[in-house]
Scaffold this motif. Structure first.
Motif, PDB file in Angstrom:
ATOM      1  N   LEU A 112      -0.728   2.132  15.466  1.00 57.38           N
ATOM      2  CA  LEU A 112      -0.499   2.155  14.020  1.00 57.38           C
ATOM      3  C   LEU A 112      -0.973   3.472  13.421  1.00 57.38           C
ATOM      4  CD1 LEU A 112       0.373   0.571  11.461  1.00 57.38           C
ATOM      5  CD2 LEU A 112      -2.010  -0.195  11.280  1.00 57.38           C
ATOM      6  N   CYS A 113      -2.154   3.932  13.846  1.00 60.81           N
ATOM      7  CA  CYS A 113      -2.700   5.193  13.332  1.00 60.81           C
ATOM      8  C   CYS A 113      -1.802   6.366  13.708  1.00 60.81           C
ATOM      9  CB  CYS A 113      -4.115   5.408  13.875  1.00 60.81           C
ATOM     10  SG  CYS A 113      -4.946   6.882  13.216  1.00 60.81           S
ATOM     11  N   THR A 114      -1.310   6.370  14.948  1.00 61.72           N
ATOM     12  CA  THR A 114      -0.457   7.464  15.414  1.00 61.72           C
ATOM     13  C   THR A 114       0.877   7.471  14.678  1.00 61.72           C
ATOM     14  OG1 THR A 114      -1.475   7.355  17.601  1.00 61.72           O
ATOM     15  CG2 THR A 114       0.610   8.519  17.437  1.00 61.72           C
ATOM     16  N   LEU A 115       1.469   6.289  14.489  1.00 64.89           N
ATOM     17  CA  LEU A 115       2.775   6.207  13.845  1.00 64.89           C
ATOM     18  C   LEU A 115       2.680   6.421  12.336  1.00 64.89           C
ATOM     19  CD1 LEU A 115       4.229   3.126  15.765  1.00 64.89           C
ATOM     20  CD2 LEU A 115       4.869   5.524  16.078  1.00 64.89           C
ATOM     21  N   THR A 116       1.605   5.937  11.711  1.00 64.06           N
ATOM     22  CA  THR A 116       1.440   6.069  10.263  1.00 64.06           C
ATOM     23  C   THR A 116       1.019   7.474   9.872  1.00 64.06           C
ATOM     24  OG1 THR A 116       0.761   3.749  10.157  1.00 64.06           O
ATOM     25  CG2 THR A 116       0.327   5.084   8.221  1.00 64.06           C
ATOM     26  N   ASN A 117       0.166   8.073  10.678  1.00 62.10           N
ATOM     27  CA  ASN A 117      -0.337   9.413  10.397  1.00 62.10           C
ATOM     28  C   ASN A 117       0.318  10.421  11.343  1.00 62.10           C
ATOM     29  OD1 ASN A 117      -2.554   8.775   8.344  1.00 62.10           O
ATOM     30  ND2 ASN A 117      -3.116   7.432  10.022  1.00 62.10           N
ATOM     31  N   SER A 118      -0.394  10.749  12.426  1.00 60.69           N
ATOM     32  CA  SER A 118       0.121  11.669  13.443  1.00 60.69           C
ATOM     33  C   SER A 118      -0.782  11.576  14.651  1.00 60.69           C
ATOM     34  CB  SER A 118       0.149  13.111  12.919  1.00 60.69           C
ATOM     35  OG  SER A 118      -1.174  13.579  12.702  1.00 60.69           O
ATOM     36  N   VAL A 125      -9.156   4.326   9.461  1.00 58.19           N
ATOM     37  CA  VAL A 125     -10.457   3.642   9.416  1.00 58.19           C
ATOM     38  C   VAL A 125     -10.462   2.446  10.368  1.00 58.19           C
ATOM     39  CG1 VAL A 125     -12.023   2.299   7.956  1.00 58.19           C
ATOM     40  CG2 VAL A 125     -10.973   4.397   7.069  1.00 58.19           C
ATOM     41  N   LEU A 126      -9.355   1.703  10.396  1.00 62.16           N
ATOM     42  CA  LEU A 126      -9.258   0.541  11.294  1.00 62.16           C
ATOM     43  C   LEU A 126      -9.404   0.969  12.747  1.00 62.16           C
ATOM     44  CD1 LEU A 126      -8.607  -2.528  11.581  1.00 62.16           C
ATOM     45  CD2 LEU A 126      -6.205  -1.853  11.818  1.00 62.16           C
ATOM     46  N   TYR A 127      -8.674   2.020  13.134  1.00 58.12           N
ATOM     47  CA  TYR A 127      -8.753   2.504  14.510  1.00 58.12           C
ATOM     48  C   TYR A 127     -10.156   2.974  14.855  1.00 58.12           C
ATOM     49  CZ  TYR A 127      -8.314   5.780  18.408  1.00 58.12           C
ATOM     50  OH  TYR A 127      -8.502   6.453  19.582  1.00 58.12           O
ATOM     51  N   LEU A 145       0.835  -1.191   0.000  1.00 58.34           N
ATOM     52  CA  LEU A 145       0.000   0.000   0.000  1.00 58.34           C
ATOM     53  C   LEU A 145       0.876   1.250   0.000  1.00 58.34           C
ATOM     54  CD1 LEU A 145      -2.674  -0.983   2.680  1.00 58.34           C
ATOM     55  CD2 LEU A 145      -3.027  -0.835   0.220  1.00 58.34           C
ATOM     56  N   SER A 146       0.409   2.289  -0.682  1.00 56.59           N
ATOM     57  CA  SER A 146       1.105   3.559  -0.628  1.00 56.59           C
ATOM     58  C   SER A 146       0.973   4.142   0.777  1.00 56.59           C
ATOM     59  CB  SER A 146       0.503   4.528  -1.646  1.00 56.59           C
ATOM     60  OG  SER A 146      -0.835   4.846  -1.304  1.00 56.59           O
ATOM     61  N   SER A 147       1.811   5.153   1.081  1.00 55.18           N
ATOM     62  CA  SER A 147       1.786   5.733   2.422  1.00 55.18           C
ATOM     63  C   SER A 147       0.435   6.368   2.720  1.00 55.18           C
ATOM     64  CB  SER A 147       2.905   6.770   2.553  1.00 55.18           C
ATOM     65  OG  SER A 147       2.750   7.787   1.574  1.00 55.18           O
ATOM     66  N   SER A 148      -0.177   7.028   1.719  1.00 57.40           N
ATOM     67  CA  SER A 148      -1.484   7.656   1.934  1.00 57.40           C
ATOM     68  C   SER A 148      -2.571   6.609   2.136  1.00 57.40           C
ATOM     69  CB  SER A 148      -1.834   8.556   0.749  1.00 57.40           C
ATOM     70  OG  SER A 148      -1.842   7.814  -0.461  1.00 57.40           O
ATOM     71  N   ALA A 149      -2.499   5.526   1.349  1.00 57.35           N
ATOM     72  CA  ALA A 149      -3.491   4.455   1.497  1.00 57.35           C
ATOM     73  C   ALA A 149      -3.336   3.758   2.840  1.00 57.35           C
ATOM     74  CB  ALA A 149      -3.360   3.451   0.356  1.00 57.35           C
ATOM     75  N   MET A 150      -2.089   3.558   3.267  1.00 54.95           N
ATOM     76  CA  MET A 150      -1.830   2.927   4.557  1.00 54.95           C
ATOM     77  C   MET A 150      -2.324   3.814   5.690  1.00 54.95           C
ATOM     78  SD  MET A 150      -0.715   0.192   5.876  1.00 54.95           S
ATOM     79  CE  MET A 150      -0.387  -0.387   7.536  1.00 54.95           C
ATOM     80  N   GLY A 151      -2.120   5.120   5.551  1.00 58.00           N
ATOM     81  CA  GLY A 151      -2.607   6.053   6.568  1.00 58.00           C
ATOM     82  C   GLY A 151      -4.115   6.029   6.668  1.00 58.00           C
ATOM     83  N   ALA A 152      -4.795   5.990   5.513  1.00 57.51           N
ATOM     84  CA  ALA A 152      -6.257   5.943   5.507  1.00 57.51           C
ATOM     85  C   ALA A 152      -6.757   4.637   6.111  1.00 57.51           C
ATOM     86  CB  ALA A 152      -6.772   6.101   4.081  1.00 57.51           C
TER      87      ALA A 152
END
Length: 326
Positions: free
Chosen positions: A246-252, A15-17, A4-11
């Motif tokens: 995961l959400c915090t580390l992948t996004n912010s 959504v998972l969280y 997955l791209s970084s943006s797709a992984m962040g999304a």
């Protein structure tokens, strides 16, 4: 399959969280209210133990990887783990006593606690008027909802407010210490589970929750509905921790906060229909909850906009520095 791209992984992480967090609130509420399992610390302890056992088993099977446990890193993460689990413990205790909409209303006071701490300790620059206004709306809505709560439970409210203070402390400590920097979400989960298991075990042993929790498990072991729901609570507890980190580390941290607010909006709406209890909310409480929710959404939008603006300014300054050196 391609990664997955970084943006797709962040999304995906966001959504998972959000999805697991919404489900987790109702699962825990059902375990404690429908089946009367009021031993919330015992529930948290079992979630931490299961998390540690599953992660070490997955590492042994080669499915996940995390670095060996070190004393240095454990000491660094110990205050963070204690604050995080104390927050969850008080949150569960509050959820057992109040409705889901009321619980979410109380939890939205966390930014107010952070704002007060920053003002007293002067950790950051003064917030904008929009941020202060949105937090004031959140606080006013909470006060109005509490005033109109026909099932007002002082213990539930105190535990909810204590959870807010602990969550704010956790966020401030992580931000100031950088304790979790450079770590992946699985490693954070492992340390969090291991560091919290022993203090929780001592706590439930001293309070009698350990024996009461075990007795309740034995008593309800023949109830297939409870067994399935309890197993789901254990799995969801582990997945929620993973999704949060995961959400915090992948996004912010900001994105995680915004998702948390949106999660609160969804679960508040569902809470009026699922596990709502026998007493309908009064008009005053309903108005307070709506105002509190609106303030929370406004706060998220304002902070998200300000964060992006700050990021654009830093990017322009960096580009200007590069142009000056060339």
């Amino acid at each position: 399959a391609p990664p997955l791209s970084s943006s797709a992984m962040g999304a995906f992480a966001a959504v998972l969280y959000g999805a697991i967090a919404v489900a987790m609130g109702f699962i825990n509420k059902a375990v404690m209210s429908v089946y009367g399992m009021e031993e919330s610390n015992f529930l948290l302890l079992t979630q931490m133990v299961v998390t540690a056992l599953v992660l070490f088993a997955l590492r042994g099977a080669g499915k996940v990887q995390f670095a060996p446990i070190t004393v240095v890193q454990a000491k660094k993460l110990l205050p963070v783990a204690i604050l995080y689990n104390a927050n969850v413990a008080f949150a569960l205790a509050s959820l057992a006593k109040v409705s889901v909409p009321t619980y979410n209303t109380l939890k939205r006071l966390t930014p107010a606690v952070v704002l007060i701490a920053n003002s007293v300790l002067r950790l950051r620059d003064p917030p904008s008027n929009e941020v202060v206004t949105s937090i004031a709306v959140v606080v006013a809505g909470c006060l109005l909802a509490g005033y109109g709560d026909l099932e007002f439970d002082l213990g539930g409210y105190v535990m909810g407010l204590t959870s807010c203070a602990l969550q704010a402390s956790y966020l401030l400590v992580v931000e100031r210490s950088g304790a979790e920097k450079g770590m992946d979400s699985v490693s954070i989960m492992v340390y969090n589970a291991l560091l919290s298991a022993f203090p929780l075990f001592v706590l439930v042993l001293l309070t009698g929750e350990l024996r009461a929790g075990v007795d309740r498990l034995v008593l309800l072991s023949d109830d297939l509905g409870f067994v399935c729901l309890f197993a789901l609570a254990l799995a969801a507890g582990m997945l929620l921790n993973y999704a949060l980190f995961l959400c915090t580390l992948t996004n912010s941290a900001l994105t995680t906060t915004v998702v948390g607010v949106l999660k609160g909006v969804v679960s508040t709406g569902l809470g009026f229909f699922l596990l709502a209890g026998g007493v309908a909310p009064s008009a005053t409480q309903l108005l307070g909850i709506i105002g509190n929710t609106a303030g929370g959404v406004f706060y998220s939008l304002v902070t998200f906009r300000e964060k992006n603006a700050h990021r654009r300014v830093k990017l322009k300054m960096s580009d200007a520095d590069l142009a000056g050196k060339s």
